[in-house]
Design an enzyme around this catalytic site. Sequence first.
Site, PDB file in Angstrom:
ATOM      1  N   ASP A 180      16.602  80.591  48.301  1.00 18.26           N
ATOM      2  CA  ASP A 180      16.353  81.979  47.920  1.00 18.26           C
ATOM      3  C   ASP A 180      17.656  82.745  48.058  1.00 18.26           C
ATOM      4  O   ASP A 180      18.334  82.676  49.098  1.00 18.26           O
ATOM      5  CB  ASP A 180      15.276  82.586  48.826  1.00 18.26           C
ATOM      6  N   ASN A 226      20.245  93.967  42.306  1.00 19.24           N
ATOM      7  CA  ASN A 226      19.587  94.659  41.186  1.00 19.24           C
ATOM      8  C   ASN A 226      19.688  96.169  41.337  1.00 19.24           C
ATOM      9  O   ASN A 226      19.935  96.890  40.358  1.00 19.24           O
ATOM     10  CB  ASN A 226      18.117  94.248  41.103  1.00 19.24           C
ATOM     11  N   ASP A 285      20.309  89.461  36.530  1.00 18.97           N
ATOM     12  CA  ASP A 285      19.906  88.289  35.730  1.00 18.97           C
ATOM     13  C   ASP A 285      21.081  87.350  35.517  1.00 18.97           C
ATOM     14  O   ASP A 285      20.938  86.116  35.609  1.00 18.97           O
ATOM     15  CB  ASP A 285      19.361  88.741  34.372  1.00 18.97           C
ATOM     16  N   GLU A 293      13.948  85.187  42.586  1.00 17.80           N
ATOM     17  CA  GLU A 293      15.273  84.655  42.887  1.00 17.80           C
ATOM     18  C   GLU A 293      15.192  83.331  43.629  1.00 17.80           C
ATOM     19  O   GLU A 293      16.170  82.894  44.242  1.00 17.80           O
ATOM     20  CB  GLU A 293      16.076  85.668  43.716  1.00 17.80           C
TER      21      GLU A 293
END
Length: 397
Positions: A278, A286, A295, A321
């Site tokens: 992760d 973000n 992204d 993620e």
Amino acid sequence: MNHTKRIQPTEYNQPVAIDDKPDGGISTSTTTSSQAGFHTNCTVRASTAAHAYCGILIPLFNWGEERFVSTEDYQFLEMDFSYSASSIDSLAISLINQRQTQGTQFIHYVYPQQGQQQIKLPLRQFMVPAWNAFDLYQANKPFEHTFTQANLLQVVTGDSKKDRQVTFDIHHIALTGKWLSQTQLFASILVVWGVILLTHLLLVTYNSVQQLQQQNRTNASLQKLNQHLKAQAVHFKNLAKYDELTGLLNRKGLNACYEQAIRAYFNKSQPYAMILLDIDHFKQINDSFGHDVGDDALRQVAKTVQFELREQDTLARWGGEELVIISPVENITSAARLAERIRRSIANAQILPSHKITASFGVAMLPNDDVEQWFKLADAALYRAKQKGRNRVEQVD
């Protein structure tokens, strides 16, 4: 085949001398016939009559016979004659339809020279003169405008009112044309029917070929469409197995790996490890740089992980993620070393210029045939890595 009717003097078709006396004239005419032909001697004298003329009237058939010459049977009127006149004038050659009381005349004018000569007149050029049409109209008699049939031939002098002596001897008269014999007619009919039959067969063949070609085109189009649909089906089937953002397998795409790992577990042929990773603090990326940058960072992390894997290892996006690796390894230690190598590669990669990206890892071996339990073990190890400060590898011993 040539079709000819010769007009020759016999005791049944003797010629008749004609002149202008019925119209009040004073001209005279005499005519005789012999094997040599028809002889006419005319003395034309001017008078108070409208026209001064004389000539000869010759039946095309025997007198009294209801027979007629038709343009459907003949094409030309041929004459061979000698002409002599004190004053040269035209000759009016007429074909007369005596069936009508007044008689329709079809006239063709010729301009002879002194001496012997030959003429060949197309029957279709014989026309009804205006004065004859007027006489028929006055008598309330119908008439034909063009020549179709006649049974008398008349040769008279022209319209000149000069006194003159005219002599002409007609040596040869014939109606000529072409016609088919019964054999030729039958052969022609056979040829026509043969052409019709051949044309029909060609049309049928052409239509059959066209239909076959159209069917082939339709079949080819259907085959092409079928191939396209199959390709589309494979494409959509693959889309269902792959993650749109990273191009990695998704959760459904891992089913084949799970089946392979479970078969190996039962066969005791190869242990399998699950490595969950992760990305640390991905929400901050973000929030700080925007989702497009996030992204792109996720895609770069996936490429970094893929670079460290072997051909037999499988990488997939689990969601958000999180990434998951299914790897055939010897034991948990080997799996942890692989996870540690990947962790260092991510930490050392320059994914974002102003932000260091790290990831936390949880590693677990397949304990039995329960995939859900396998994931829970790896997820628990990942949770411990997060709890212990992130950017580290935790394993299930």
